[in-house]
Write a protein that holds these residues in place. Structure first.
Motif, PDB file in Angstrom:
ATOM      1  N   ALA A  35     -12.366  14.470  47.730  1.00 29.70           N
ATOM      2  CA  ALA A  35     -12.583  13.045  47.420  1.00 29.70           C
ATOM      3  C   ALA A  35     -12.554  12.328  48.759  1.00 29.70           C
ATOM      4  CB  ALA A  35     -11.490  12.511  46.499  1.00 29.70           C
ATOM      5  N   SER A  36     -12.942  11.055  48.789  1.00 30.60           N
ATOM      6  CA  SER A  36     -13.000  10.398  50.101  1.00 30.60           C
ATOM      7  C   SER A  36     -11.615  10.308  50.740  1.00 30.60           C
ATOM      8  CB  SER A  36     -13.703   9.054  50.022  1.00 30.60           C
ATOM      9  OG  SER A  36     -13.049   8.230  49.127  1.00 30.60           O
ATOM     10  N   GLU A  37     -10.570  10.287  49.921  1.00 35.25           N
ATOM     11  CA  GLU A  37      -9.214  10.479  50.461  1.00 35.25           C
ATOM     12  C   GLU A  37      -8.582  11.655  49.723  1.00 35.25           C
ATOM     13  OE1 GLU A  37      -6.738   6.981  51.297  1.00 35.25           O
ATOM     14  OE2 GLU A  37      -8.438   5.813  50.577  1.00 35.25           O
ATOM     15  N   HIS A  38      -8.084  12.617  50.475  1.00 35.24           N
ATOM     16  CA  HIS A  38      -7.481  13.820  49.877  1.00 35.24           C
ATOM     17  C   HIS A  38      -6.344  14.276  50.790  1.00 35.24           C
ATOM     18  CE1 HIS A  38      -8.226  18.135  48.074  1.00 35.24           C
ATOM     19  NE2 HIS A  38      -6.950  17.768  48.011  1.00 35.24           N
ATOM     20  N   TYR A  39      -5.112  14.106  50.292  1.00 32.53           N
ATOM     21  CA  TYR A  39      -3.922  14.442  51.072  1.00 32.53           C
ATOM     22  C   TYR A  39      -3.123  15.515  50.335  1.00 32.53           C
ATOM     23  CZ  TYR A  39      -5.254   9.813  52.724  1.00 32.53           C
ATOM     24  OH  TYR A  39      -5.972   8.734  53.179  1.00 32.53           O
ATOM     25  N   LEU A  40      -2.357  16.267  51.110  1.00 34.67           N
ATOM     26  CA  LEU A  40      -1.452  17.270  50.536  1.00 34.67           C
ATOM     27  C   LEU A  40      -0.025  16.860  50.859  1.00 34.67           C
ATOM     28  CD1 LEU A  40      -3.388  20.486  51.641  1.00 34.67           C
ATOM     29  CD2 LEU A  40      -3.380  19.415  49.369  1.00 34.67           C
ATOM     30  N   PHE A  41       0.805  16.722  49.821  1.00 34.67           N
ATOM     31  CA  PHE A  41       2.227  16.402  49.996  1.00 34.67           C
ATOM     32  C   PHE A  41       3.036  17.666  49.754  1.00 34.67           C
ATOM     33  CE2 PHE A  41       2.975  11.806  50.498  1.00 34.67           C
ATOM     34  CZ  PHE A  41       1.654  11.390  50.527  1.00 34.67           C
ATOM     35  N   ILE A  42       3.873  18.011  50.727  1.00 28.76           N
ATOM     36  CA  ILE A  42       4.669  19.228  50.608  1.00 28.76           C
ATOM     37  C   ILE A  42       6.116  18.946  50.974  1.00 28.76           C
ATOM     38  CG2 ILE A  42       2.688  20.736  51.052  1.00 28.76           C
ATOM     39  CD1 ILE A  42       3.579  21.155  53.868  1.00 28.76           C
ATOM     40  N   SER A  43       6.994  19.737  50.376  1.00 29.29           N
ATOM     41  CA  SER A  43       8.403  19.674  50.728  1.00 29.29           C
ATOM     42  C   SER A  43       8.622  20.512  51.979  1.00 29.29           C
ATOM     43  CB  SER A  43       9.223  20.224  49.562  1.00 29.29           C
ATOM     44  OG  SER A  43      10.570  20.285  49.941  1.00 29.29           O
ATOM     45  N   LYS A  44       9.529  20.075  52.848  1.00 31.99           N
ATOM     46  CA  LYS A  44       9.840  20.864  54.050  1.00 31.99           C
ATOM     47  C   LYS A  44      10.563  22.153  53.685  1.00 31.99           C
ATOM     48  CE  LYS A  44       9.681  17.102  57.345  1.00 31.99           C
ATOM     49  NZ  LYS A  44      10.395  16.247  58.304  1.00 31.99           N
ATOM     50  N   ASN A  45      11.157  22.165  52.503  1.00 30.80           N
ATOM     51  CA  ASN A  45      11.833  23.364  52.004  1.00 30.80           C
ATOM     52  C   ASN A  45      10.808  24.258  51.306  1.00 30.80           C
ATOM     53  OD1 ASN A  45      13.965  25.039  51.085  1.00 30.80           O
ATOM     54  ND2 ASN A  45      13.932  23.959  49.118  1.00 30.80           N
ATOM     55  N   HIS A  46      10.694  25.503  51.719  1.00 29.75           N
ATOM     56  CA  HIS A  46       9.669  26.386  51.142  1.00 29.75           C
ATOM     57  C   HIS A  46      10.014  26.799  49.711  1.00 29.75           C
ATOM     58  CE1 HIS A  46       6.491  29.491  51.080  1.00 29.75           C
ATOM     59  NE2 HIS A  46       7.345  30.086  50.256  1.00 29.75           N
ATOM     60  N   THR A  47       9.072  26.532  48.782  1.00 28.83           N
ATOM     61  CA  THR A  47       9.070  27.162  47.453  1.00 28.83           C
ATOM     62  C   THR A  47       7.634  27.567  47.199  1.00 28.83           C
ATOM     63  OG1 THR A  47       8.728  25.016  46.370  1.00 28.83           O
ATOM     64  CG2 THR A  47      11.006  25.840  46.453  1.00 28.83           C
ATOM     65  N   LYS A  48       7.428  28.509  46.280  1.00 24.89           N
ATOM     66  CA  LYS A  48       6.066  29.036  46.143  1.00 24.89           C
ATOM     67  C   LYS A  48       5.200  28.229  45.178  1.00 24.89           C
ATOM     68  CE  LYS A  48       6.483  32.801  42.660  1.00 24.89           C
ATOM     69  NZ  LYS A  48       7.555  32.296  41.836  1.00 24.89           N
ATOM     70  N   ASP A  49       5.814  27.597  44.188  1.00 23.70           N
ATOM     71  CA  ASP A  49       5.030  26.819  43.224  1.00 23.70           C
ATOM     72  C   ASP A  49       5.921  25.783  42.552  1.00 23.70           C
ATOM     73  OD1 ASP A  49       6.429  28.076  41.129  1.00 23.70           O
ATOM     74  OD2 ASP A  49       4.934  29.667  40.970  1.00 23.70           O
ATOM     75  N   VAL A  50       5.299  24.944  41.713  1.00 26.10           N
ATOM     76  CA  VAL A  50       6.047  23.813  41.146  1.00 26.10           C
ATOM     77  C   VAL A  50       7.184  24.280  40.238  1.00 26.10           C
ATOM     78  CG1 VAL A  50       4.453  23.430  39.195  1.00 26.10           C
ATOM     79  CG2 VAL A  50       5.792  21.532  40.098  1.00 26.10           C
ATOM     80  N   ASN A  51       7.010  25.405  39.554  1.00 23.96           N
ATOM     81  CA  ASN A  51       8.095  25.877  38.686  1.00 23.96           C
ATOM     82  C   ASN A  51       9.312  26.352  39.477  1.00 23.96           C
ATOM     83  OD1 ASN A  51       6.675  25.247  36.427  1.00 23.96           O
ATOM     84  ND2 ASN A  51       6.490  27.332  35.629  1.00 23.96           N
ATOM     85  N   GLU A  52       9.061  26.823  40.697  1.00 22.25           N
ATOM     86  CA  GLU A  52      10.201  27.153  41.563  1.00 22.25           C
ATOM     87  C   GLU A  52      10.778  25.870  42.161  1.00 22.25           C
ATOM     88  OE1 GLU A  52       9.741  30.636  44.184  1.00 22.25           O
ATOM     89  OE2 GLU A  52      10.862  29.518  45.679  1.00 22.25           O
ATOM     90  N   THR A  99       4.436  25.229  47.623  1.00 20.02           N
ATOM     91  CA  THR A  99       4.165  24.168  46.642  1.00 20.02           C
ATOM     92  C   THR A  99       3.562  22.935  47.307  1.00 20.02           C
ATOM     93  OG1 THR A  99       6.199  24.909  45.583  1.00 20.02           O
ATOM     94  CG2 THR A  99       5.177  22.891  44.714  1.00 20.02           C
ATOM     95  N   HIS A 100       2.462  22.454  46.726  1.00 21.06           N
ATOM     96  CA  HIS A 100       1.828  21.265  47.294  1.00 21.06           C
ATOM     97  C   HIS A 100       1.218  20.429  46.183  1.00 21.06           C
ATOM     98  CE1 HIS A 100      -0.985  24.645  47.357  1.00 21.06           C
ATOM     99  NE2 HIS A 100      -1.941  23.774  47.083  1.00 21.06           N
ATOM    100  N   PHE A 101       1.174  19.125  46.440  1.00 26.23           N
ATOM    101  CA  PHE A 101       0.615  18.158  45.493  1.00 26.23           C
ATOM    102  C   PHE A 101      -0.576  17.498  46.161  1.00 26.23           C
ATOM    103  CE2 PHE A 101       4.846  19.038  44.231  1.00 26.23           C
ATOM    104  CZ  PHE A 101       4.831  18.998  42.845  1.00 26.23           C
ATOM    105  N   HIS A 102      -1.750  17.688  45.549  1.00 29.30           N
ATOM    106  CA  HIS A 102      -2.960  17.040  46.029  1.00 29.30           C
ATOM    107  C   HIS A 102      -2.914  15.574  45.598  1.00 29.30           C
ATOM    108  CE1 HIS A 102      -5.246  20.933  46.624  1.00 29.30           C
ATOM    109  NE2 HIS A 102      -4.364  21.344  45.726  1.00 29.30           N
TER     110      HIS A 102
END
Ligand code: 5GP
Ligand code: ZN
Length: 114
Positions: A35-52, A99-102
Protein backbone atom coordinates in the motif's frame (compact mmCIF):
# COMPACT_ATOMS: atom_id res chain seq x y z
CA UNK A 1 17.75 -14.70 18.16
CA UNK A 2 21.01 -14.56 16.22
CA UNK A 3 19.76 -15.99 12.91
CA UNK A 4 16.50 -13.99 12.83
CA UNK A 5 16.19 -11.31 10.11
CA UNK A 6 14.10 -8.94 12.23
CA UNK A 7 16.35 -9.33 15.29
CA UNK A 8 19.23 -8.30 13.00
CA UNK A 9 17.20 -5.28 11.87
CA UNK A 10 16.52 -4.28 15.52
CA UNK A 11 20.24 -4.51 16.30
CA UNK A 12 21.18 -2.51 13.18
CA UNK A 13 23.08 -5.41 11.60
CA UNK A 14 20.74 -5.17 8.59
CA UNK A 15 19.67 -1.66 7.51
CA UNK A 16 16.02 -0.60 7.67
CA UNK A 17 14.02 2.58 7.28
CA UNK A 18 13.00 3.15 10.90
CA UNK A 19 9.76 5.09 11.45
CA UNK A 20 9.22 4.55 15.19
CA UNK A 21 11.05 3.18 18.21
CA UNK A 22 10.59 3.00 21.96
CA UNK A 23 11.87 0.78 24.76
CA UNK A 24 9.84 -2.23 23.64
CA UNK A 25 8.90 -1.73 20.01
CA UNK A 26 10.65 -1.06 16.68
CA UNK A 27 8.86 -0.13 13.42
CA UNK A 28 10.17 0.25 9.89
CA UNK A 29 9.05 0.45 6.27
CA UNK A 30 8.26 -2.84 4.56
CA UNK A 31 10.75 -3.47 1.76
CA UNK A 32 7.96 -4.56 -0.65
CA UNK A 33 5.11 -2.16 0.20
CA UNK A 34 1.59 -3.44 -0.47
CA UNK A 35 0.00 0.00 0.00
CA UNK A 36 1.28 3.55 -0.31
CA UNK A 37 2.16 3.33 3.38
CA UNK A 38 3.23 -0.07 4.71
CA UNK A 39 5.05 -0.42 8.04
CA UNK A 40 6.06 -3.40 10.16
CA UNK A 41 5.72 -3.14 13.95
CA UNK A 42 7.77 -5.63 15.94
CA UNK A 43 8.57 -6.28 19.56
CA UNK A 44 12.25 -6.07 20.52
CA UNK A 45 11.70 -9.35 22.35
CA UNK A 46 11.86 -12.27 19.90
CA UNK A 47 8.77 -14.48 19.54
CA UNK A 48 7.94 -16.48 16.45
CA UNK A 49 4.26 -15.63 15.98
CA UNK A 50 1.29 -13.87 17.56
CA UNK A 51 0.20 -16.93 19.54
CA UNK A 52 3.60 -17.04 21.19
CA UNK A 53 3.59 -13.26 21.65
CA UNK A 54 0.31 -13.21 23.61
CA UNK A 55 1.82 -15.48 26.26
CA UNK A 56 4.79 -13.12 26.61
CA UNK A 57 3.82 -10.45 29.18
CA UNK A 58 2.43 -7.19 27.83
CA UNK A 59 4.02 -7.38 24.39
CA UNK A 60 0.71 -7.16 22.54
CA UNK A 61 -0.27 -4.03 24.45
CA UNK A 62 3.13 -2.47 23.81
CA UNK A 63 2.78 -3.07 20.05
CA UNK A 64 -0.75 -1.66 19.79
CA UNK A 65 0.12 1.31 22.02
CA UNK A 66 3.04 2.05 19.67
CA UNK A 67 0.74 1.76 16.63
CA UNK A 68 -1.71 4.17 18.30
CA UNK A 69 1.04 6.68 19.15
CA UNK A 70 2.56 6.51 15.65
CA UNK A 71 -0.68 6.62 13.66
CA UNK A 72 -2.19 9.43 15.76
CA UNK A 73 0.84 11.63 16.31
CA UNK A 74 3.21 11.09 13.40
CA UNK A 75 0.98 10.34 10.41
CA UNK A 76 -2.48 10.96 8.98
CA UNK A 77 -3.25 7.24 9.29
CA UNK A 78 -5.46 7.39 12.37
CA UNK A 79 -7.49 10.22 10.86
CA UNK A 80 -8.01 8.50 7.51
CA UNK A 81 -8.04 4.86 8.60
CA UNK A 82 -5.66 1.98 8.22
CA UNK A 83 -5.38 -1.81 8.54
CA UNK A 84 -3.35 -4.00 10.91
CA UNK A 85 -2.53 -7.54 9.75
CA UNK A 86 -0.51 -10.35 11.24
CA UNK A 87 0.13 -13.51 9.24
CA UNK A 88 0.64 -16.78 11.05
CA UNK A 89 2.10 -20.05 9.76
CA UNK A 90 1.93 -21.66 6.33
CA UNK A 91 -1.71 -21.00 5.39
CA UNK A 92 -1.39 -17.45 6.70
CA UNK A 93 1.64 -16.90 4.41
CA UNK A 94 3.98 -15.97 7.25
CA UNK A 95 7.51 -15.71 5.80
CA UNK A 96 9.47 -14.09 8.64
CA UNK A 97 9.25 -15.90 11.97
CA UNK A 98 9.65 -12.91 14.26
CA UNK A 99 6.14 -11.72 15.16
CA UNK A 100 5.22 -8.64 13.17
CA UNK A 101 2.16 -6.49 12.54
CA UNK A 102 1.70 -4.97 9.11
CA UNK A 103 0.24 -1.44 9.24
CA UNK A 104 -1.21 -0.56 5.85
CA UNK A 105 -2.80 2.67 4.66
CA UNK A 106 -2.22 6.00 2.98
CA UNK A 107 -4.87 5.20 0.37
CA UNK A 108 -8.27 3.50 0.10
CA UNK A 109 -7.74 -0.25 0.68
CA UNK A 110 -9.93 -2.90 -0.88
CA UNK A 111 -12.09 -5.08 1.34
CA UNK A 112 -10.47 -8.14 2.80
CA UNK A 113 -10.33 -11.45 0.96
CA UNK A 114 -8.13 -14.38 -0.02
P1 5GP B 1 4.99 -11.97 6.35
O1 5GP B 1 4.86 -12.50 4.96
O2 5GP B 1 5.87 -12.87 7.19
O3 5GP B 1 3.70 -11.63 7.00
O4 5GP B 1 5.71 -10.57 6.20
C1 5GP B 1 7.08 -10.39 6.08
C2 5GP B 1 7.27 -9.01 5.51
O5 5GP B 1 8.64 -8.65 5.68
C3 5GP B 1 6.97 -8.93 4.01
O6 5GP B 1 5.94 -7.96 3.79
C4 5GP B 1 8.31 -8.52 3.39
O7 5GP B 1 8.16 -7.61 2.33
C5 5GP B 1 9.04 -7.92 4.57
N1 5GP B 1 10.49 -8.06 4.51
C6 5GP B 1 11.18 -9.20 4.26
N2 5GP B 1 12.51 -8.97 4.33
C7 5GP B 1 12.65 -7.65 4.63
C8 5GP B 1 13.79 -6.82 4.84
O8 5GP B 1 14.95 -7.23 4.77
N3 5GP B 1 13.55 -5.51 5.14
C9 5GP B 1 12.29 -5.01 5.24
N4 5GP B 1 12.17 -3.72 5.52
N5 5GP B 1 11.19 -5.77 5.06
C10 5GP B 1 11.37 -7.07 4.76
ZN1 ZN C 1 13.76 -12.23 16.01
Amino acid sequence: MSDCLFCKIIHGDIPSKKVYENENVYAFKDIYPQASEHYLFISKNHTKDVNELVTSGNELNHIFAAIKDFTENETELAKNGFRVVTNMGKHGCQTVFHTHFHVLGGEQLSSFGK
